[in-house]
Design a protein around this motif. Structure first.
Motif, short mmCIF file in Angstrom:
data_model
loop_
_atom_site.label_atom_id
_atom_site.label_comp_id
_atom_site.label_asym_id
_atom_site.label_seq_id
_atom_site.Cartn_x
_atom_site.Cartn_y
_atom_site.Cartn_z
N HIS A 531 71.16 18.34 40.14
CA HIS A 531 71.34 17.40 41.24
C HIS A 531 71.97 18.14 42.41
O HIS A 531 72.78 19.05 42.20
N VAL A 566 74.66 9.93 44.37
CA VAL A 566 74.61 10.98 43.34
C VAL A 566 75.87 10.96 42.50
O VAL A 566 75.82 11.01 41.27
N LEU A 567 77.03 10.87 43.14
CA LEU A 567 78.29 10.86 42.39
C LEU A 567 78.39 9.62 41.51
O LEU A 567 78.90 9.68 40.39
N LEU A 570 76.18 10.12 38.31
CA LEU A 570 76.75 11.06 37.36
C LEU A 570 78.04 10.53 36.74
O LEU A 570 78.31 10.75 35.55
N GLN A 598 73.61 18.53 32.78
CA GLN A 598 73.46 18.24 34.20
C GLN A 598 74.26 19.25 35.03
O GLN A 598 75.39 19.59 34.69
N LEU A 600 75.58 19.72 38.98
CA LEU A 600 75.73 19.14 40.31
C LEU A 600 76.04 20.26 41.28
O LEU A 600 77.08 20.91 41.19
N VAL A 602 76.93 21.16 45.00
CA VAL A 602 77.52 20.53 46.18
C VAL A 602 77.60 21.56 47.29
O VAL A 602 78.22 22.62 47.12
N VAL A 629 78.21 17.86 31.99
CA VAL A 629 78.06 17.87 33.45
C VAL A 629 78.79 19.09 33.98
O VAL A 629 80.00 19.24 33.79
N LEU A 631 79.56 21.80 37.30
CA LEU A 631 79.77 21.71 38.73
C LEU A 631 79.56 23.08 39.36
O LEU A 631 80.05 24.10 38.85
#
Length: 703
Positions: A531, A566-567, A570, A598, A600, A602, A629, A631
């Motif tokens: 994402h 999106v946030l 998730l 996933q 993410l 950013v 998830v 990051l």
């Protein structure tokens, strides 16, 4: 200095004749197996045990006892022997403990003949096991090393021997038990190197060495390929093996240290703690054995590899012919332990990093020693008034300078020699690396196919030291990721005067896209989703390979609404997974729930983030590995300074990478500041789009 090893850690051996001392709280049987490069022991003739205690270069005790000394002569080992496994087992039928979990952890030490400890290992974490591989001595590039193993077997010696490929494992184990029961005793005599295969004298009338005053071996036959730093006395001293480092190895047979590189100002690993457990005090007399409880099914920590097989691992690549005497062995790709070629290559990369770190530390230590010696000599000259008059002082200073330059030159020659060997090894290993480990310019990507299984590690760049620009070590981190990634788009390039702010941020985003593409390429179909949050839409050009090929889980979140969407999705996913796991109903997730890991991504944080979005982002970062998830942030920390210390835990939780070379990866083992070199796609290359197109094509087949 003694190296206190933890499981999976190794240490060089600079002596050929050694003693391995065992201390246990209950009588144990000590044995050893001689195995080939494939990890196989060829029958009972390759096992030294109480019934047959002597083999070429090896001798073990004849009895079960609480303290043992095993004698080893590495120069006397046959050429076919690549590893010596040191085994400990609890004797059967004696009324004593039947599992190591019922007694204090055994302690083993590798020493020189004068009793000086080289490496020690406390075998913690054992429970139902009644036999264990404590240590292994193994050859690497013509030199010997010791590795702490600690692999236990609940089935005793029979299971252990079967795991090393012996067909008559049960008969051999029974024979050892019978020999122990007969109570044969004998002191261990240091093995003698012989040029023939005549057996040793094993009768009790043979002369024995009863003291520890035997002289060291001084012929230099056994040496490590790395240089040793001179000590104050001018002798070489190799620093101890690290407990943690930027990328640790993993071996199937023994639990290895686990870790990843650390962010700026932090230790370079987040693995298990480095200090080994306190060693037990050797008992004066073995305590009286007491009955113990039946073997448990398993301890709190199971060190057995989940995919352990009862056959030997695949053999490494064929070795090159033996080099002439005095010349280093030719490097071979995959020349390390492991069940698969990928695992052996991973461990070999770790070995290259370890050797490079030690070599550089030895060189720096030698230069520091030469510098301090020169200062002391100059101070002595200046403190004498007579030497300050006339040419006597000038001559003394010139002599001190000449001695300094000679020491530095000697250290530099040793460093260059070792680095040349490592460069030769890197030249062989690099073309053999699989896609997950390879550079983007490697030809292996042109034959890329979506894997059926996730690899054990992923390449995020290279590591280098300023002493040698020609050697780069691949920086591999374990999968699945245990830490998120932070691509620092801040001050690094600006301070170096390399790029403008806009160019620098675009380069950081390109690096992030390359990492995301590599993660997608490393996972099987449907097991990884990406994402993207791009509040200002400024990264559209850098994101083109991801958006054009359709590999993203959805369109990038743009503007405040896109960030919230999106946030929100998730965060809801994390909540559902947590509720299912805590309620013991992991199979009751909603239909169509995406079980893939996933990521993410950013861009330009904290632009477009309000307080609620920042809180959600921190929540995702805190819960990352347990709910799948991960990051990846492209950000300048100074831009988020307005939040004060609120975001400090977020930055500390992420592994900091840079889009340009930067020496920010700290190594507490030897004090190096490693230079990180980013893994960028070569300019003009289409390899990224080709790989992502292949990923998208495979996805469409399973849609």
């Amino acid at each position: 200095m003694t190296a206190e090893l933890v499981r999976g850690q190794n240490h060089p051996l600079d002596q050929a004749r050694l003693e391995i001392r065992v201390s246990a709280a209950t009588p144990v049987v000590a044995a050893a197996t001689l195995v080939d490069d494939a990890g196989r022991a060829h029958g009972p003739a390759s096992v030294a045990h109480p019934g047959a205690p002597a083999l070429p270069g090896l001798e073990v005790p004849r009895q079960a006892a609480g303290a043992h000394r095993l004698a080893v002569d590495l120069d006397a080992m046959p050429d076919a022997v690549h590893r010596v496994n040191v085994l400990l087992a609890l004797p059967t039928g004696t009324g004593g403990p039947v599992r190591f979990g019922a007694v204090a952890a055994p302690f083993v030490a590798v020493t020189g003949l004068d009793g000086t400890e080289i490496a020690t290992f406390t075998l913690t974490g054992l429970d139902a096991e009644s036999a264990v591989i404590a240590l292994e001595l193994y050859r690497r590039q013509g030199a010997w090393k010791v590795r702490a193993v600690g692999q236990g077997y609940a089935g005793g010696l029979a299971e252990l021997f079967a795991d090393q490929g012996m067909t008559d494992a049960r008969q051999l184990a029974d024979g050892i038990d019978e020999a122990v029961a007969r109570g044969l005793t004998r002191s261990v005599q240091a093995p003698r190197r012989t040029d023939d295969t005549a057996p040793r004298r094993t009768d009790d009338t043979a002369p024995r060495r009863t003291d520890d005053a035997a002289p060291r071996r001084t012929d230099g036959a056994a040496s490590h390929r790395t240089a040793a730093a001179p000590s104050a006395a001018g002798t070489g001293a190799v620093p101890p093996e690290p407990a943690t480092a930027p990328f640790p190895p993993h071996t199937s047979g023994a639990a290895a240290p686990v870790g990843e590189p650390a962010s700026v100002g932090e230790p370079a690993s987040v693995g298990e703690p480095s200090p080994a457990s306190a060693r037990p005090t050797p008992p004066t007399q073995p305590p009286h054995p007491t009955p113990s409880s039946p073997p448990a099914s398993g301890g709190p920590v199971d060190y057995t590899h989940p995919g352990r097989r009862h056959t030997a691992p695949p053999p490494p690549a064929p070795s090159a012919p033996a080099p002439p005497p005095g010349q280093p062995a030719q490097p071979v790709a995959g020349d390390a332990t492991g069940w698969t070629l990928d695992e052996r290559l991973y461990n070999q990369v770790w070995g290259m990093f370890e050797d490079f770190a030690r070599t550089a530390a030895a060189y720096r230590s030698a230069v520091d020693f030469a510098d301090s010696r020169q200062e002391k000599e100059l101070d002595a000259v200046l403190s004498d008034p007579r030497s300050r008059i006339g040419g006597q002082g000038d001559a003394a200073r010139a002599e001190a300078r000449a001695r300094y330059e000679a020491l530095v030159e000697q250290a530099r020659q040793a460093f260059d020699r070792d680095v040349s060997q490592l460069v030769a090894e890197a030249d062989v290993v690099e073309p053999a690396l699989p896609p997950a480990y390879a550079r983007w310019d490697s030809p292996v990507w042109h034959g890329y196919r979506v894997p059926m299984e996730m690899p054990m590690a992923l390449r995020l760049g290279d590591l280098a030291l300023p002493e040698s620009e020609r050697l780069r070590i691949p920086m591999l981190v374990r999968l699945p990721l245990e830490r998120g990634l932070w691509i620092d788009s801040g001050r690094v390039a600006a301070e170096a005067g390399l790029f403008t702010d806009a160019h620098e941020r675009r380069l950081a985003m390109e690096a992030a896209v390359a990492h995301a593409a590599r993660l997608l390429a490393a996972h099987p179909v449907g097991e990884f989703s990406v994402h993207v949050i791009d509040p200002a839409g400024s990264a559209a050009q850098a994101l083109a390979p991801l958006t054009d090929t359709g590999v993203l889980a959805g369109p990038p979140g743009v503007g405040a609404a896109g960030v919230a969407d999106v946030l929100g999705r998730l965060t809801q996913r994390v909540d559902l997974v947590q509720m299912a796991v805590r309620g013991g109903a992991a199979d009751s997730l909603p239909p169509g729930f995406d079980t893939a890991q996933q990521l993410l991504l950013v861009n330009d944080f904290p632009h477009g983030f309000d307080d609620r979005a920042v809180t959600q982002l921190r929540y995702l970062a805190d819960e990352r590995p347990s709910v799948g998830v991960h990051l990846m942030m492209v950000a300048d920390r100074e831009d988020a300074a307005g939040y004060g210390p609120l975001l400090d835990p977020l930055w500390r939780a992420l592994l900091r990478l840079t889009p340009v070379p930067d020496d920010h990866l700290a190594d507490p083992w030897v004090g190096h500041a490693w230079t990180y070199l980013p893994a960028l796609v070569p300019p003009g290359s289409q390899v990224l789009r080709q790989v992502l197109t292949q990923v998208a094509t495979e996805r469409s087949k399973y849609a």
